[in-house]
Design a protein around this motif. Structure first.
Motif, PDB file in Angstrom:
ATOM      1  N   LEU A  91       0.842  -1.211   0.035  1.00 13.44           N
ATOM      2  CA  LEU A  91       0.045  -0.057   0.238  1.00 13.44           C
ATOM      3  C   LEU A  91       0.828   1.199  -0.242  1.00 13.44           C
ATOM      4  O   LEU A  91       1.883   1.100   0.814  1.00 13.44           O
ATOM      5  N   ALA A  92       0.578   2.252  -0.766  1.00 12.11           N
ATOM      6  CA  ALA A  92       1.248   3.389  -0.746  1.00 12.11           C
ATOM      7  C   ALA A  92       0.386   4.573  -0.796  1.00 12.11           C
ATOM      8  O   ALA A  92      -0.978   4.601  -1.406  1.00 12.11           O
ATOM      9  N   PHE A  93       0.490   5.390   0.132  1.00 10.50           N
ATOM     10  CA  PHE A  93      -0.283   6.547   0.054  1.00 10.50           C
ATOM     11  C   PHE A  93       0.556   8.176   0.769  1.00 10.50           C
ATOM     12  O   PHE A  93       1.694   7.782   1.401  1.00 10.50           O
ATOM     13  N   GLU A  94      -0.107   8.946   0.753  1.00  9.09           N
ATOM     14  CA  GLU A  94       0.622  10.289   1.238  1.00  9.09           C
ATOM     15  C   GLU A  94       0.062  10.589   2.343  1.00  9.09           C
ATOM     16  O   GLU A  94      -1.263  10.941   2.520  1.00  9.09           O
ATOM     17  N   TRP A  95       0.662  11.037   3.587  1.00 11.01           N
ATOM     18  CA  TRP A  95       0.335  11.736   4.660  1.00 11.01           C
ATOM     19  C   TRP A  95       1.396  12.589   5.254  1.00 11.01           C
ATOM     20  O   TRP A  95       2.617  12.241   5.335  1.00 11.01           O
ATOM     21  N   PRO A 138       1.162   5.263  -9.318  1.00  9.57           N
ATOM     22  CA  PRO A 138       1.838   4.946 -10.480  1.00  9.57           C
ATOM     23  C   PRO A 138       0.993   5.013 -11.921  1.00  9.57           C
ATOM     24  O   PRO A 138      -0.248   4.736 -11.678  1.00  9.57           O
ATOM     25  N   GLU A 139       1.600   5.217 -12.800  1.00  8.59           N
ATOM     26  CA  GLU A 139       1.238   5.084 -14.275  1.00  8.59           C
ATOM     27  C   GLU A 139       0.867   3.809 -14.506  1.00  8.59           C
ATOM     28  O   GLU A 139       1.751   2.990 -14.600  1.00  8.59           O
ATOM     29  N   GLY A 198      -3.496   7.501  -3.477  1.00  4.30           N
ATOM     30  CA  GLY A 198      -2.652   6.283  -3.127  1.00  4.30           C
ATOM     31  C   GLY A 198      -2.988   5.073  -3.934  1.00  4.30           C
ATOM     32  O   GLY A 198      -3.647   5.228  -4.881  1.00  4.30           O
ATOM     33  N   SER A 199      -2.358   3.939  -3.808  1.00  8.45           N
ATOM     34  CA  SER A 199      -2.593   2.785  -4.563  1.00  8.45           C
ATOM     35  C   SER A 199      -2.399   1.536  -3.450  1.00  8.45           C
ATOM     36  O   SER A 199      -1.515   1.467  -2.753  1.00  8.45           O
ATOM     37  N   PRO A 235       4.825  12.258  -7.403  1.00  4.88           N
ATOM     38  CA  PRO A 235       3.324  11.965  -7.285  1.00  4.88           C
ATOM     39  C   PRO A 235       3.176  10.461  -8.104  1.00  4.88           C
ATOM     40  O   PRO A 235       2.494   9.526  -7.770  1.00  4.88           O
ATOM     41  N   SER A 236       4.145  10.235  -9.145  1.00  2.13           N
ATOM     42  CA  SER A 236       4.256   8.902  -9.935  1.00  2.13           C
ATOM     43  C   SER A 236       4.437   7.924  -8.970  1.00  2.13           C
ATOM     44  O   SER A 236       4.035   6.678  -9.318  1.00  2.13           O
TER      45      SER A 236
END
Length: 240
Positions: free
Chosen positions: A72-76, A112-113, A179-180, A107-108
């Motif tokens: 899991l990836a996200f921004e905090w 991700p693309e 996130g993803s 951001p990528s």
């Protein structure tokens, strides 16, 4: 793609009594050198209950029955947060790896693309409020198996409700973080983003893409201090 910013890495045993959300907050306090009360609520970025469901399979009697590596990836707090779980009971280590960048990630890296070439068996955009159900239906379609059978093999780690709730806006409609979530299921690489994009592929390049989007194990800096390593309970602090 890679993350150039240095990162702090924490190993979190599955037996740790603290909720995963608490462990993330403790790690962020260490990275930012601040106090817990100075942090914005993690709830603003991601749903803590869904997070716990996805990354605490030890609460299920059948956890680890199926190999389901998950990232899991996200921004905090203007930092990138990565949580990785090997998802295989046969491995010697049954712990989650938590990585926080010490600077804002690209951001990528967080979102991700997703490739759209012929190696991708499924690539679609769905409303975020039905993304969990759509992921299960998409997997059943790609695997060519009945939905109930797919659910039986997935729900010891993942549930449609948890997948939907993870990035869903808060009750007042406020958007959560970008996130993803990526996981591997029976040879398929599945990625779902906070925008409702779903990708399923068998190509090894997909797995490489997800792994390269995560800070390398070799990027652990000296800034991971004694307080941060208290997250590991009895795990010895590594030599520097």
């Amino acid at each position: 793609m890679s993350i150039e910013a240095p990162s702090a890495q924490f190993h979190v045993p599955l037996g740790c009594e603290d909720e995963l959300s608490t462990q993330i907050s403790t790690a962020m306090v260490s990275v930012l050198d601040t106090t817990p009360t100075a942090l914005p609520p993690l709830y603003n970025a991601i749903d803590p209950e869904a997070l716990e469901t996805i990354f605490s399979p030890h609460r299920s009697e059948s956890w680890g029955t199926y190999d389901c590596p998950t990232t899991l990836a996200f921004e905090w707090c203007e930092r990138g947060v990565w949580i990785k779980y090997a998802g295989n009971a046969a491995t010697a280590s049954r712990e989650r790896t938590l990585t926080i960048t010490t600077d804002a990630p690209s951001p990528s890296a967080i979102d991700p693309e997703l490739p759209t070439d012929k190696t991708v068996a499924c690539n679609k955009d769905v409303p975020i409020d039905v993304v969990g159900t759509s992921v299960f239906l998409s997997i059943a379609d790609v695997v060519d198996d009945d939905l109930p059978d797919i659910c039986d093999r997935l729900t010891n780690r993942l549930t449609p409700d948890a997948l939907t709730a993870l990035f869903q806006p808060q009750q007042d409609g406020t958007a959560r973080a970008t996130g993803s979530l990526s996981f591997v299921f029976e040879g398929y690489a599945v990625t779902v983003t906070s925008a409702g994009r779903i990708s399923i592929a068998t190509d090894d390049g997909q797995l490489a893409l997800h792994s390269e989007s995560t800070p390398s194990d070799n990027t652990v800096p000296a800034l991971v201090d004694d307080a941060a390593w208290s997250l590991t309970e009895d795990r010895p602090k590594p030599s520097r």
